[in-house]
Design an enzyme around this catalytic site. Structure first.
Site, PDB file in Angstrom:
ATOM      1  N   ARG A  49     -18.257 -63.344  91.350  1.00 11.54           N
ATOM      2  CA  ARG A  49     -18.913 -62.538  90.292  1.00 11.54           C
ATOM      3  C   ARG A  49     -18.039 -62.348  89.050  1.00 11.54           C
ATOM      4  O   ARG A  49     -18.053 -61.287  88.426  1.00 11.54           O
ATOM      5  CB  ARG A  49     -19.322 -61.145  90.826  1.00 11.54           C
TER       6      ARG A  49
ATOM      7  N   SER B 221     -26.595 -54.874  93.586  1.00  7.52           N
ATOM      8  CA  SER B 221     -25.356 -54.321  94.147  1.00  7.52           C
ATOM      9  C   SER B 221     -24.492 -53.743  93.037  1.00  7.52           C
ATOM     10  O   SER B 221     -24.184 -54.432  92.060  1.00  7.52           O
ATOM     11  CB  SER B 221     -24.566 -55.413  94.875  1.00  7.52           C
TER      12      SER B 221
ATOM     13  N   GLU C 146     -19.434 -53.976  90.125  1.00  6.08           N
ATOM     14  CA  GLU C 146     -19.844 -55.333  89.730  1.00  6.08           C
ATOM     15  C   GLU C 146     -20.629 -55.231  88.423  1.00  6.08           C
ATOM     16  O   GLU C 146     -20.553 -56.116  87.574  1.00  6.08           O
ATOM     17  CB  GLU C 146     -20.730 -55.918  90.838  1.00  6.08           C
TER      18      GLU C 146
HETATM   19  C1  LIG Z   1     -32.853 -56.020  92.536  1.00  6.42           C
HETATM   20  C2  LIG Z   1     -31.646 -56.795  92.056  1.00  6.42           C
HETATM   21  C3  LIG Z   1     -31.079 -57.751  92.862  1.00  6.42           C
HETATM   22  C4  LIG Z   1     -29.954 -58.473  92.443  1.00  6.42           C
HETATM   23  N1  LIG Z   1     -29.426 -59.425  93.255  1.00  6.42           N
HETATM   24  C5  LIG Z   1     -28.369 -60.146  92.847  1.00  6.42           C
HETATM   25  C6  LIG Z   1     -27.814 -61.166  93.681  1.00  6.42           C
HETATM   26  O1  LIG Z   1     -28.289 -61.444  94.779  1.00  6.42           O
HETATM   27  N2  LIG Z   1     -26.734 -61.846  93.226  1.00  6.42           N
HETATM   28  C7  LIG Z   1     -26.186 -61.597  92.004  1.00  6.42           C
HETATM   29  O2  LIG Z   1     -25.210 -62.269  91.637  1.00  6.42           O
HETATM   30  N3  LIG Z   1     -26.690 -60.648  91.198  1.00  6.42           N
HETATM   31  C8  LIG Z   1     -27.759 -59.913  91.579  1.00  6.42           C
HETATM   32  N4  LIG Z   1     -28.269 -58.934  90.766  1.00  6.42           N
HETATM   33  C9  LIG Z   1     -27.605 -58.641  89.478  1.00  6.42           C
HETATM   34  C10 LIG Z   1     -28.163 -59.411  88.265  1.00  6.42           C
HETATM   35  O3  LIG Z   1     -29.540 -59.712  88.447  1.00  6.42           O
HETATM   36  C11 LIG Z   1     -27.394 -60.710  88.003  1.00  6.42           C
HETATM   37  O4  LIG Z   1     -26.039 -60.460  87.715  1.00  6.42           O
HETATM   38  C12 LIG Z   1     -28.022 -61.488  86.839  1.00  6.42           C
HETATM   39  O5  LIG Z   1     -27.476 -62.777  86.790  1.00  6.42           O
HETATM   40  C13 LIG Z   1     -27.824 -60.787  85.501  1.00  6.42           C
HETATM   41  O6  LIG Z   1     -28.652 -61.434  84.564  1.00  6.42           O
HETATM   42  P1  LIG Z   1     -29.195 -60.642  83.294  1.00  6.42           P
HETATM   43  O7  LIG Z   1     -29.863 -61.618  82.404  1.00  6.42           O
HETATM   44  O8  LIG Z   1     -30.020 -59.474  83.683  1.00  6.42           O
HETATM   45  O9  LIG Z   1     -27.806 -60.144  82.674  1.00  6.42           O
HETATM   46  P2  LIG Z   1     -27.498 -58.839  81.811  1.00  6.42           P
HETATM   47  O10 LIG Z   1     -27.439 -57.643  82.692  1.00  6.42           O
HETATM   48  O11 LIG Z   1     -28.409 -58.781  80.646  1.00  6.42           O
HETATM   49  O12 LIG Z   1     -26.029 -59.188  81.337  1.00  6.42           O
HETATM   50  C14 LIG Z   1     -24.958 -59.196  82.268  1.00  6.42           C
HETATM   51  C15 LIG Z   1     -23.677 -59.556  81.537  1.00  6.42           C
HETATM   52  O13 LIG Z   1     -23.768 -60.874  81.049  1.00  6.42           O
HETATM   53  C16 LIG Z   1     -23.586 -60.912  79.633  1.00  6.42           C
HETATM   54  N5  LIG Z   1     -24.474 -61.945  79.110  1.00  6.42           N
HETATM   55  C17 LIG Z   1     -25.823 -61.998  79.224  1.00  6.42           C
HETATM   56  N6  LIG Z   1     -26.282 -63.122  78.668  1.00  6.42           N
HETATM   57  C18 LIG Z   1     -25.206 -63.779  78.173  1.00  6.42           C
HETATM   58  C19 LIG Z   1     -25.032 -65.023  77.489  1.00  6.42           C
HETATM   59  N7  LIG Z   1     -26.057 -65.817  77.173  1.00  6.42           N
HETATM   60  N8  LIG Z   1     -23.766 -65.402  77.153  1.00  6.42           N
HETATM   61  C20 LIG Z   1     -22.690 -64.617  77.470  1.00  6.42           C
HETATM   62  N9  LIG Z   1     -22.802 -63.421  78.098  1.00  6.42           N
HETATM   63  C21 LIG Z   1     -24.052 -63.031  78.466  1.00  6.42           C
HETATM   64  C22 LIG Z   1     -23.936 -59.509  79.167  1.00  6.42           C
HETATM   65  O14 LIG Z   1     -23.291 -59.209  77.932  1.00  6.42           O
HETATM   66  C23 LIG Z   1     -23.420 -58.670  80.321  1.00  6.42           C
HETATM   67  O15 LIG Z   1     -22.031 -58.472  80.203  1.00  6.42           O
HETATM   68  C24 LIG Z   1     -29.401 -58.203  91.166  1.00  6.42           C
HETATM   69  C25 LIG Z   1     -29.993 -57.239  90.334  1.00  6.42           C
HETATM   70  C26 LIG Z   1     -31.109 -56.551  90.758  1.00  6.42           C
HETATM   71  C27 LIG Z   1     -31.736 -55.526  89.847  1.00  6.42           C
END
Ligand SMILES: Cc1cc2nc3c(=O)[nH]c(=O)nc-3n(C[C@H](O)[C@H](O)[C@H](O)COP(=O)(O)OP(=O)(O)OC[C@H]3O[C@@H](n4cnc5c(N)ncnc54)[C@H](O)[C@@H]3O)c2cc1C
Length: 310
Positions: free
Chosen positions: A172, A221, A291
């Site tokens: 992560r 998480s 995380e």
């Molecule tokens: C119900 C649930 C289940 C989940 N299960 C998992 C799982 O199984 N495994 C897991 O790893 N995660 C999980 N997550 C966490 C999350 O979904 C992941 O980390 C996901 O990849 C985040 O994507 P996002 O677009 O929402 O990122 P955001 O929350 O919008 O951004 C996360 C970070 O990435 C940065 N960022 C976003 N886009 C870019 C870009 N294009 N370039 C550079 N930086 C960027 C942001 O600035 C921020 O720091 C879960 C979340 C939920 C709500």
């Protein structure tokens, strides 16, 4: 009272004082000084180049791993949803995907084209850019081992191709971005062999639904698993399931999930995070590391991609 003002110029929509609770899966957070939605990558690149070099910039996907504090974000938030939406096969096993594509859509696309290795993306509720930034993973799979190269956009509005080996990644976490953001990625997958039906998206989603709360406001998480242990187990051992602070509660189903149950504020969630950390340290001597990315006026730089250590 602060006004929510919208301006549309040259394929860019800028909203001032945008409530970030609208753009995070926890449904909390104060206002961003400026929230920017671009119609195209070209427009986004041109816009970024006009920003002052000291302007704080936060790229946001679905906000499914981000806690924006109630004090808001004193800078420019770039919405990646609705832009950078390309998804195509480059050859038999290589896929090009834009940072604005949903991870779940990528999983389905690969399945449709008989490609193996991207199934785990199906249950991750974010965009590909967020998956790259977090090295998202599940069920033994993770993002970066699949990456061949990425395209990034920098503050000058320039797009650069960079090889996967220019980045360092781990559980992560990813480092190697320098004032630039992910625009796209090329992934290498494996071709499904005839009669190979070992990994199935439906089964993975069903497995997830059994162990994790779904359909509620959460960030997945909250804490990283410490070496040799599960954060959820340590939290459960402390009797913290069901513990509340304001409208935030530790899930009864999965102790590493905090749910916004009753109009929680970001402060409620952060206070609950700290309470969990303190209780787990007292009982197990382990300091759990979040995380989720915690963003606020004072913390944004220190929580940027790549600065965490596992
Ligand atoms: C119900 C649930 C289940 C989940 N299960 C998992 C799982 O199984 N495994 C897991 O790893 N995660 C999980 N997550 C966490 C999350 O979904 C992941 O980390 C996901 O990849 C985040 O994507 P996002 O677009 O929402 O990122 P955001 O929350 O919008 O951004 C996360 C970070 O990435 C940065 N960022 C976003 N886009 C870019 C870009 N294009 N370039 C550079 N930086 C960027 C942001 O600035 C921020 O720091 C879960 C979340 C939920 C709500």
């Amino acid at each position: 009272m602060v006004m929510n003002v919208m301006n549309k110029i040259d394929d860019i929509t800028i909203t001032e004082n945008e409530p970030m609770a609208r753009h995070t899966s926890w449904r909390t957070g104060g206002v961003a000084k400026r929230y920017v939605q671009a119609q195209s990558l070209t427009a986004l690149a041109a816009f970024i180049a006009t920003l002052d070099e000291n302007e704080k910039i936060l790229w946001l996907g679905l906000g499914s791993n981000t806690l924006i504090r109630d004090s808001g974000f004193d800078g420019t938030v770039i919405a990646t949803q609705g832009v950078m939406m390309q998804l195509k096969l480059i050859d038999e096993t290589m896929v090009y995907v834009g940072a604005g594509v949903a991870s779940a859509k990528l999983a389905r696309f690969c399945g449709k084209h008989d490609l193996v290795g991207a199934e785990f993306f199906a249950g991750i509720p974010g965009l590909v850019g967020g998956a790259l930034a977090m090295n998202a993973g599940a069920f033994g799979g993770e993002t970066w081992p699949l990456v061949i190269e990425v395209e990034t956009l920098n503050r000058q509005g320039e797009i650069t191709k960079r090889n996967a080996d220019e980045f360092d990644y781990g559980y992560r976490r990813v480092s190697g971005l320098h004032d630039e953001w992910f625009v796209s990625v090329t992934l290498r997958l494996a071709k499904r062999l005839t009669n190979d039906n070992t990994i199935n998206i439906k089964q993975l989603l069903a497995k997830r639904a059994v162990s994790q709360p779904t359909g509620v406001a959460s960030c997945g998480s909250v804490f990283r698993n410490p070496e040799g242990a599960y954060a959820a187990q340590l939290i459960e051992d402390c009797g913290l399931k069901g513990k509340t602070v304001g409208g935030a509660v530790v899930s009864e189903k999965h102790a590493n999930f905090i749910i916004n149950e009753k109009n929680a504020t970001a402060t409620d969630i952060e206070t609950l995070i700290e309470l969990i950390q303190k209780t787990v340290v007292d009982k197990h001597g382990v300091l759990l590391q979040p995380e989720v990315k915690i963003v606020g006026e004072s913390l944004v730089v220190e929580n940027q991609v790549g600065e965490e250590k596992s």
